[in-house]
Design an enzyme around this catalytic site. Sequence first.
Site, PDB file in Angstrom:
ATOM      1  N   TRP A 127     -64.418  27.798  30.133  1.00 33.66           N
ATOM      2  CA  TRP A 127     -64.184  27.180  30.576  1.00 33.66           C
ATOM      3  C   TRP A 127     -63.365  26.161  31.118  1.00 33.66           C
ATOM      4  CZ3 TRP A 127     -69.695  26.763  27.563  1.00 33.66           C
ATOM      5  CH2 TRP A 127     -70.844  27.468  28.384  1.00 33.66           C
ATOM      6  N   GLU A 143     -51.746  26.349  31.829  1.00 30.07           N
ATOM      7  CA  GLU A 143     -52.119  24.899  31.663  1.00 30.07           C
ATOM      8  C   GLU A 143     -51.352  23.668  30.374  1.00 30.07           C
ATOM      9  OE1 GLU A 143     -55.539  25.641  34.763  1.00 30.07           O
ATOM     10  OE2 GLU A 143     -56.077  25.035  32.452  1.00 30.07           O
ATOM     11  N   GLU A 168     -51.505  36.434  33.486  1.00 28.17           N
ATOM     12  CA  GLU A 168     -51.634  35.016  34.718  1.00 28.17           C
ATOM     13  C   GLU A 168     -51.025  34.651  35.331  1.00 28.17           C
ATOM     14  OE1 GLU A 168     -56.295  32.648  33.128  1.00 28.17           O
ATOM     15  OE2 GLU A 168     -54.285  31.909  31.909  1.00 28.17           O
ATOM     16  N   GLY A 222     -61.635  31.927  34.933  1.00 28.19           N
ATOM     17  CA  GLY A 222     -62.089  30.765  34.454  1.00 28.19           C
ATOM     18  C   GLY A 222     -63.471  29.778  35.200  1.00 28.19           C
ATOM     19  N   GLY A 223     -63.296  29.467  37.010  1.00 29.79           N
ATOM     20  CA  GLY A 223     -64.134  28.826  37.409  1.00 29.79           C
ATOM     21  C   GLY A 223     -65.661  29.614  37.828  1.00 29.79           C
TER      22      GLY A 223
END
Length: 249
Positions: free
Chosen positions: A10, A96, A166, A233-234
């Site tokens: 999330w 990230e 990823e 993810g999204g």
Amino acid sequence: MKNKFIAGNWKMNKTVAETRQFIRELIPLVAGVKNRVALCVPYTDLAAAVEETKGTNIAVGAQNVHWAESGAFTGEISVAMLKEIGVEYVVIGHSERRQYFGETDETVLKRTLAALGGGLKPIVCVGETLAERESGKTRDVLARQISEGLKDVSAADIGNVVIAYEPVWAIGTGKTATNDEANEAIGFIRSLLAEKYGKDAADGVYIQYGGSMNEKNAEALLSMSEIDGGLIGGASLVPQKFEAIIKAK
């Protein structure tokens, strides 16, 4: 053939109230599915997520963990803190974290060893940047990240490690590695594990693809021979989209 493992990441999204609502919507949508399911949520949502998922087929994961048991590490969370509230998985080394917060292969290893030592299952993220792929360095980058990030992980522990491939250029960009690109990279990662731990152990490790996997492309990606699941993810922020990925065949 093992079942797929679909984990939602999330990132920095959803309040506690939104977490409870999401999980209550998701539970009946995925009840009885054979694939493994996890939600990796922000620290503030973890307790609520664990409470709401009790007795269901949905596991809960954190998005980071510190390697120290305790100490002067303002803003950090320990393995024991996560274990106490019932967390099962933890994402480590997401691009990230590497890009914005100084994560390195060395700190990935330290976090991974701490997680394993405390009974958490790490989802270790690896992947190349666009510049690295375009200059033909994808395999070099993956080899370094696997070698350094899992350097001291024992054969006894490797079965509790999940790896998420990823490609950095495909995270949150809408770009996705082609099915063959993703499959080839994950096959290469598995070959690295086989060299270190043996083929049977390597075959048993779940290696997910992450990077703009969604309800539209999940079926094609998950049908590839080497791809064991997805770190989403999204699309994991909407129950119906996440359901579609979890049920993709």
